[in-house]
Scaffold this motif. Sequence first.
Motif: not given
Length: 154
Positions: A121-138
């Motif tokens: 969460s937080g900066w770790g998620q923002l800095l690393l980028g998340s394949v899961t988050n990208k899938v959710l947005s696409q």
Amino acid sequence: MYQKILITTDGSAVSQHTACAGVKFAQQMGAEVLALFVAPEYQYPVYVEIIPPSYPSEEEYLAQMRRMGEDYMGSIMRAAEGCGLKHSCMTAFSDAAALKIVEVANEKHCDLIFMGSHGRSGWGQLLLGSVTNKVLSQTSKPVLVHRLIREPGT
């Protein structure tokens, strides 16, 4: 409710744990399972003029990634078979894993994408980028995110 569930894996312990949960979920739904491993595309060495003899050829690389994918997806296939579920697997190649996951889900007519989250969460998620988050947005398809719950102190 769901007829065909796409379960992604990258071979990590987290994704293997997620895959097991995905198969159990598919069993509850009576759904077909499609396991997917997205490997990076072959990269030619740009730092030398001549490809070193020890550098794998494109064909060798693709074959090795397919073997790795089969190895990573083996546990998913065995679990699905043990549950009596219709199942298949595929290895795809892309440097944009999230977009490839969405593309495969659409092409193979999956009703749900089941994938894991490392729980950052937080900066770790923002800095690393998340394949899961990208899938959710696409995608407009439902995505079930299985989050690995860590024990305190680990």
